[in-house]
Design a protein around this motif. Sequence first.
Motif, PDB file in Angstrom:
ATOM      1  N   SER A  43       0.869  -1.185   0.000  1.00 15.63           N
ATOM      2  CA  SER A  43       0.000   0.000   0.000  1.00 15.63           C
ATOM      3  C   SER A  43       0.899   1.226   0.000  1.00 15.63           C
ATOM      4  O   SER A  43       2.069   1.148   0.389  1.00 15.63           O
ATOM      5  CB  SER A  43      -0.929   0.029   1.220  1.00 15.63           C
ATOM      6  N   TYR A  69       6.324   4.321  -9.594  1.00 20.48           N
ATOM      7  CA  TYR A  69       5.531   4.449  -8.369  1.00 20.48           C
ATOM      8  C   TYR A  69       6.365   4.971  -7.210  1.00 20.48           C
ATOM      9  O   TYR A  69       5.835   5.610  -6.289  1.00 20.48           O
ATOM     10  CB  TYR A  69       4.932   3.079  -8.027  1.00 20.48           C
ATOM     11  N   ALA A 101      -3.889   5.823 -10.358  1.00 18.99           N
ATOM     12  CA  ALA A 101      -5.001   5.539 -11.261  1.00 18.99           C
ATOM     13  C   ALA A 101      -5.581   6.820 -11.848  1.00 18.99           C
ATOM     14  O   ALA A 101      -5.829   6.904 -13.058  1.00 18.99           O
ATOM     15  CB  ALA A 101      -6.086   4.758 -10.518  1.00 18.99           C
ATOM     16  N   ILE A 115      -1.460  -5.272 -18.037  1.00 20.70           N
ATOM     17  CA  ILE A 115      -1.457  -5.513 -16.592  1.00 20.70           C
ATOM     18  C   ILE A 115      -2.704  -6.313 -16.225  1.00 20.70           C
ATOM     19  O   ILE A 115      -3.808  -5.984 -16.679  1.00 20.70           O
ATOM     20  CB  ILE A 115      -1.445  -4.191 -15.810  1.00 20.70           C
ATOM     21  N   PRO A 117      -4.624  -8.526 -12.779  1.00 17.70           N
ATOM     22  CA  PRO A 117      -4.564  -8.958 -11.380  1.00 17.70           C
ATOM     23  C   PRO A 117      -4.634 -10.481 -11.272  1.00 17.70           C
ATOM     24  O   PRO A 117      -5.247 -11.147 -12.107  1.00 17.70           O
ATOM     25  CB  PRO A 117      -5.805  -8.311 -10.768  1.00 17.70           C
ATOM     26  N   GLY A 121      -5.142 -10.397  -5.786  1.00 14.38           N
ATOM     27  CA  GLY A 121      -5.175  -8.947  -5.895  1.00 14.38           C
ATOM     28  C   GLY A 121      -3.858  -8.296  -6.258  1.00 14.38           C
ATOM     29  O   GLY A 121      -3.750  -7.065  -6.229  1.00 14.38           O
ATOM     30  N   TYR A 122      -2.841  -9.093  -6.613  1.00 12.88           N
ATOM     31  CA  TYR A 122      -1.565  -8.537  -7.063  1.00 12.88           C
ATOM     32  C   TYR A 122      -1.628  -8.251  -8.560  1.00 12.88           C
ATOM     33  O   TYR A 122      -2.224  -9.023  -9.325  1.00 12.88           O
ATOM     34  CB  TYR A 122      -0.414  -9.503  -6.770  1.00 12.88           C
ATOM     35  N   LEU A 123      -1.004  -7.152  -8.965  1.00 13.70           N
ATOM     36  CA  LEU A 123      -1.029  -6.732 -10.363  1.00 13.70           C
ATOM     37  C   LEU A 123       0.265  -7.157 -11.052  1.00 13.70           C
ATOM     38  O   LEU A 123       1.360  -6.789 -10.619  1.00 13.70           O
ATOM     39  CB  LEU A 123      -1.187  -5.213 -10.458  1.00 13.70           C
ATOM     40  N   LEU A 154       0.217  -4.891  -4.770  1.00 17.84           N
ATOM     41  CA  LEU A 154      -1.213  -5.059  -4.521  1.00 17.84           C
ATOM     42  C   LEU A 154      -1.965  -3.916  -5.200  1.00 17.84           C
ATOM     43  O   LEU A 154      -1.495  -2.772  -5.238  1.00 17.84           O
ATOM     44  CB  LEU A 154      -1.508  -5.055  -3.027  1.00 17.84           C
ATOM     45  N   GLY A 155      -3.133  -4.220  -5.725  1.00 19.75           N
ATOM     46  CA  GLY A 155      -3.913  -3.212  -6.433  1.00 19.75           C
ATOM     47  C   GLY A 155      -4.246  -1.996  -5.596  1.00 19.75           C
ATOM     48  O   GLY A 155      -4.423  -0.893  -6.126  1.00 19.75           O
ATOM     49  N   TYR A 158      -2.279   1.141  -6.160  1.00 25.40           N
ATOM     50  CA  TYR A 158      -2.512   1.862  -7.408  1.00 25.40           C
ATOM     51  C   TYR A 158      -3.591   2.932  -7.253  1.00 25.40           C
ATOM     52  O   TYR A 158      -3.581   3.935  -7.977  1.00 25.40           O
ATOM     53  CB  TYR A 158      -2.908   0.864  -8.494  1.00 25.40           C
ATOM     54  N   VAL A 159      -4.490   2.731  -6.323  1.00 29.79           N
ATOM     55  CA  VAL A 159      -5.630   3.649  -6.195  1.00 29.79           C
ATOM     56  C   VAL A 159      -5.563   4.525  -4.943  1.00 29.79           C
ATOM     57  O   VAL A 159      -6.439   5.368  -4.729  1.00 29.79           O
ATOM     58  CB  VAL A 159      -6.971   2.873  -6.211  1.00 29.79           C
TER      59      VAL A 159
END
Length: 229
Positions: A43, A69, A101, A115, A117, A121-123, A154-155, A158-159
């Motif tokens: 996260s 990132y 995102a 990409i 998932p 929940g891993y991208l 983990l997704g 990204y958000v």
Amino acid sequence: MSTPTIVLVHGFWGGAAHWAKVIPELRRRGYGDLHAVENPLTSLADDAARTQQMIKQVDGPVLLVGHSYGGAVITEAGDLPNVVGLVYVAAFAPDKGESLASIGEVVPAPGGANIAPDSDGYLWIRQDKFQESFCQDLPDEEALVMAVTQKAPLGAAYVAPVTVPAWRHKPAWYQVSTEDRMIHPDNQRRMAARMEARKVIELPAAHASLASQPVPIVDLIDEAVRDLS
């Protein structure tokens, strides 16, 4: 001011070893105090906290360098008193309330289509599409190793929105990759412009410019250090 300690912060789909070509070049130029954070990519809060732990271990000024990132991480983590500057390497630099995102939606990049998932929940970037998406300017074998050893985030990372963007309070420098397929070059230019980066350089590089263009990346770090002295 004394020469700052360089703290390198990696992005998605890799770890601290993505700086493998930048680190020897920094050492050749006399930088003795180097650190590369190994973030969990679970996260934004976790990764910023881990990066801040390393920053707090340094007794003196710190220059943060973030790729991809990792730019969001140094943006979130960089508002500590001993952080004297931020260098962005083909990186996200979100403003308050923005996420990767939301930035990516402004000008989508083609690599995003590759990409996917997994069930946890891993991208992941599809291995057969990794080179063309992430590092099309690297040799085939080097790209293959990156693809197979990719560290999936983990997704949620990204958000997650940034809370207090450090670039609003710290001087910044930015490298744009003009052939980037993961963060559209126009998005990079927009982020660099709004932070009023002290220096912006453009390299004819893919997203993994830290691997394909380590010397110009270190040139930019060098310039940031000189500006701060």
